[in-house]
Design a protein around this motif. Structure first.
Motif, PDB file in Angstrom:
ATOM      1  N   ALA A 174       0.824  -1.203   0.000  1.00 48.45           N
ATOM      2  CA  ALA A 174       0.000   0.000   0.000  1.00 48.45           C
ATOM      3  C   ALA A 174       0.862   1.259   0.000  1.00 48.45           C
ATOM      4  O   ALA A 174       0.659   2.177  -0.810  1.00 48.45           O
ATOM      5  CB  ALA A 174      -0.932  -0.005   1.212  1.00 48.45           C
ATOM      6  N   LEU A 207       1.503   4.061  -2.975  1.00 47.89           N
ATOM      7  CA  LEU A 207       1.177   5.464  -2.745  1.00 47.89           C
ATOM      8  C   LEU A 207       2.343   6.364  -3.115  1.00 47.89           C
ATOM      9  O   LEU A 207       2.192   7.375  -3.812  1.00 47.89           O
ATOM     10  CB  LEU A 207       0.794   5.657  -1.273  1.00 47.89           C
ATOM     11  CG  LEU A 207       0.088   6.957  -0.904  1.00 47.89           C
ATOM     12  CD1 LEU A 207      -1.221   7.102  -1.659  1.00 47.89           C
ATOM     13  CD2 LEU A 207      -0.162   7.007   0.599  1.00 47.89           C
ATOM     14  N   HIS A 223      -5.033   6.680   0.420  1.00 47.02           N
ATOM     15  CA  HIS A 223      -4.998   5.474   1.231  1.00 47.02           C
ATOM     16  C   HIS A 223      -6.155   5.570   2.220  1.00 47.02           C
ATOM     17  O   HIS A 223      -6.389   6.629   2.809  1.00 47.02           O
ATOM     18  CB  HIS A 223      -3.658   5.417   1.974  1.00 47.02           C
ATOM     19  CG  HIS A 223      -3.485   4.231   2.884  1.00 47.02           C
ATOM     20  ND1 HIS A 223      -4.079   4.151   4.125  1.00 47.02           N
ATOM     21  CD2 HIS A 223      -2.763   3.090   2.733  1.00 47.02           C
ATOM     22  CE1 HIS A 223      -3.723   3.014   4.695  1.00 47.02           C
ATOM     23  NE2 HIS A 223      -2.930   2.347   3.887  1.00 47.02           N
ATOM     24  N   ASP A 275      -6.765  -0.295   2.512  1.00 47.88           N
ATOM     25  CA  ASP A 275      -5.988  -1.183   3.374  1.00 47.88           C
ATOM     26  C   ASP A 275      -6.889  -1.690   4.501  1.00 47.88           C
ATOM     27  O   ASP A 275      -7.838  -1.009   4.890  1.00 47.88           O
ATOM     28  CB  ASP A 275      -4.796  -0.412   3.950  1.00 47.88           C
ATOM     29  CG  ASP A 275      -3.614  -1.307   4.281  1.00 47.88           C
ATOM     30  OD1 ASP A 275      -3.776  -2.547   4.265  1.00 47.88           O
ATOM     31  OD2 ASP A 275      -2.531  -0.771   4.559  1.00 47.88           O
TER      32      ASP A 275
END
Length: 457
Positions: free
Chosen positions: A116, A120, A132, A178
Motif C-alpha cells: 500500500a 502510494l 490510502h 488497506d
C-alpha cells in the motif's frame, strides 16, 4: 495611529504581505484595486469548485520521498506481482477509460501495508492521484503520524472508508483500501443526519471513487457485526457492476517475520480451517509458549528483546478513567490486574491514546483489545484467552455469556452462529500479532490443559 506601530512596517513588507493602519485606508484600497478585478467572482468561484483536485508537483515529490524512498521498501515475489498489477491497471484505466478492481489477500506479516505505501509513493512520484483509506482510527492515525509526519498535506492522503460518501466518480486514479476486511455495509452511523442516510453501500462508494480501487485484506480478520470485507463480497459486487477483477494472494510469504506454519496452526486450533486442532510442530524462527499465569506471561514478554504487547479477549468491564487521570485495573485474574488500553484519542497519565497503543513504548502497561491491536504487528505478543473460549469434545467452543463486547450484546442483531464465527476471528487476530513469537495464557483451566497437550515446550 502610525506612531503606535512605528517600526512594524518593514517587519512585514515582502512580496506577499503589507501592513496598513486606519490612517492609510486610502493606500489599502489602492493596494486591493491593483490586485483584485472589478467584476464579480462567481464565475471564477464556480470554476474552482468544479475543478478536479490534484496534488502539486512539490507534494508529489515530497510524498515519494517520505513514503517510498525513506522507508527503503523492498517488494518480494507476490508483493511485486501485486504492485505491478496495480501500476499496469492505472495505465490501462487512463488510456481506455476503464475501471479495474484489484484484490490482494494475505495474513499478518505478508506485506499488505508495505504494498500500500509503496504504491502510494510511486503513484505520486509519477504524478498520479491516489489516496490510502482504512476503517480503523488507530491504523489511519498511525499512518498520519509516521509517514505523514511534518506535512498536513501528506497526512491528508490517509483517509477513512466513510470519507467517500460524496466523492466524485473516478475522481482519483487509485484508492488503496488497506485493512479492507473492515469495510462495512454502509458508511452511515447513529450520528449521521437522516437527510444523509442514502442507503448506498460502502463498497459502491469506494469503487466509484477511483479508476483502480485496490482492496488489501485478510478474511479471517472480520471481527465486528456489519463488516463484510471478504473476497466474495468484493468480487460479487464488482462483477455486478461489470468491473474487471484481478486477485493476488500473498499467503506463502512473510516479509516482516511471523510464521505461516503458526498461522495455519491457529486457524486449525480455532476451527476456522481444516478438520480440527493439531499439535504445534515448531518453527525455528518463531516461538510459541504457554504461560501458566498472567504474571508468567508478562514476565516472559519483558524478558524478550524488541517490542511487545499484551492483549485479551473482551471478557472484562472497561471503565472510564478516574478523576485523577488514572486508568482502572479492569482486567483482573486472581491477584494480577492491569488496565485496558485507553478508550479515547487522548493520553491518560503515562498511557498513550488508543490509536497509539500499539506503536508507543508506553502501551505495554495496558492490555489491548482487538480494536486497537488489529492492523499492527510487534515482535512479541502475549495473548490472554478469556473465559469466552472453552473446550468441548476436543474442540474449542465459544461461551457468549462470558463475553462483554457491546457489539455482541444484541442477540437479534448478532445471532449465536455469527457471534461464534466473529469471536473466533477475534482470537485469530490477537494470536497472530507477534512477528517473533507468541505467549498464551488461557483463563479457563480446561482450555489451559487442552493447549498444553497441543503446545509441547
Amino acid at each position: 495611529m502610525d506612531l503606535d506601530v512605528d517600526g512594524q512596517h518593514d517587519q512585514v513588507r515582502d512580496e506577499r504581505s503589507r501592513l496598513f493602519t486606519k490612517q492609510r485606508r486610502g493606500d489599502f484600497l489602492n493596494y486591493l484595486r491593483e490586485r483584485l478585478a472589478d467584476k464579480p467572482g462567481a464565475e471564477a468561484a464556480d470554476r474552482l469548485l468544479s475543478s478536479p483536485v490534484a496534488p502539486s508537483k512539490q507534494l508529489m515529490a515530497y510524498a515519494a520521498d517520505e513514503i517510498r524512498e525513506r522507508e527503503q521498501f523492498t517488494l518480494l515475489d507476490e508483493q511485486q506481482v501485486a504492485y505491478e498489477l496495480v501500476m499496469r491497471a492505472v495505465d490501462k484505466a487512463r488510456r481506455a477509460d476503464f475501471k479495474q478492481v484489484v484484490i490482494v489477500t494475505g495474513g499478518p506479516g505478508s506485506g499488505k501495508s508495505v504494498i500500500a505505501l509503496s504504491l502510494l509513493g510511486e503513484l505520486y512520484r509519477q504524478g498520479r492521484t491516489a489516496l490510502h483509506a482504512t476503517g480503523s482510527q488507530s491504523f489511519t492515525q498511525t499512518m498520519r503520524r509516521y509517514p505523514g509526519r511534518g506535512s498536513t498535506r501528506i497526512k491528508n492522503l490517509f483517509m477513512y472508508f466513510n470519507s467517500f460518501v460524496d466523492a466524485e466518480q473516478n475522481g482519483i486514479d487509485v484508492l488503496i483500501c488497506d485493512e479492507a476486511h473492515r469495510i462495512r455495509e454502509t458508511s452511515t452511523s447513529r450520528f449521521t443526519p437522516a437527510a444523509k442516510r442514502t442507503g448506498r453501500s460502502q463498497l459502491d462508494e469506494l469503487m466509484a471513487a477511483a479508476r483502480v480501487p485496490v482492496f488489501l485484506l485478510d478474511e479471517h480478520q472480520v471481527v465486528r457485526p456489519g463488516e463484510l470485507g471478504t473476497v466474495h463480497a468484493i468480487e460479487q459486487y464488482a462483477q455486478s457492476r461489470g468491473y474487471a477483477v484481478n486477485r493476488v494472494s500473498l499467503d506463502e510469504q512473510f516479509r516482516c517475520g511471523g510464521s505461516r506454519k503458526y498461522e495455519r496452526w491457529v486457524l486449525h486450533l480455532l476451527g476456522l480451517e481444516g478438520s480440527g486442532p493439531v499439535p504445534w510442530a515448531g518453527d525455528e524462527n518463531f516461538e510459541v509458549r504457554l504461560a501458566h499465569s498472567p504474571q508468567e506471561l508478562e514476565a516472559a514478554l519483558l524478558a524478550r528483546p524488541g517490542t511487545a504487547r499484551m492483549t485479551a479477549g473482551f471478557c472484562w468491564p472497561w471503565s472510564d478513567p478516574r478523576s485523577d487521570d488514572s486508568l482502572v485495573n479492569d482486567v483482573v485474574i486472581g491477584d494480577w490486574s492491569r488496565p485496558w488500553n485507553v478508550k479515547k484519542d487522548r493520553a491518560v497519565g503515562d498511557a498513550p491514546p488508543s490509536m497509539l497503543w500499539a506503536t508507543e513504548p508506553s502501551g505495554f502497561g495496558q492490555v489491548g483489545c482487538v480494536y486497537t491491536a488489529q492492523g499492527f504487528e510487534y515482535d512479541w505478543s502475549g495473548v490472554i484467552i478469556g473465559p469466552d473460549l472453552s473446550v468441548r469434545d476436543g474442540r474449542l467452543v465459544t461461551v457468549r455469556e462470558a463475553n462483554r463486547d457491546p457489539a455482541f450484546k444484541n442477540r437479534k442483531a448478532v445471532p449465536d452462529a455469527d457471534f461464534d464465527h466473529l469471536a473466533r476471528n477475534v482470537y485469530k487476530v490477537l494470536l497472530t500479532r507477534g512477528m517473533r513469537g507468541t505467549v498464551i495464557y488461557a483463563v479457563d483451566p480446561v482450555l489451559r490443559d487442552f493447549l498444553a497437550r497441543h503446545i509441547l515446550t
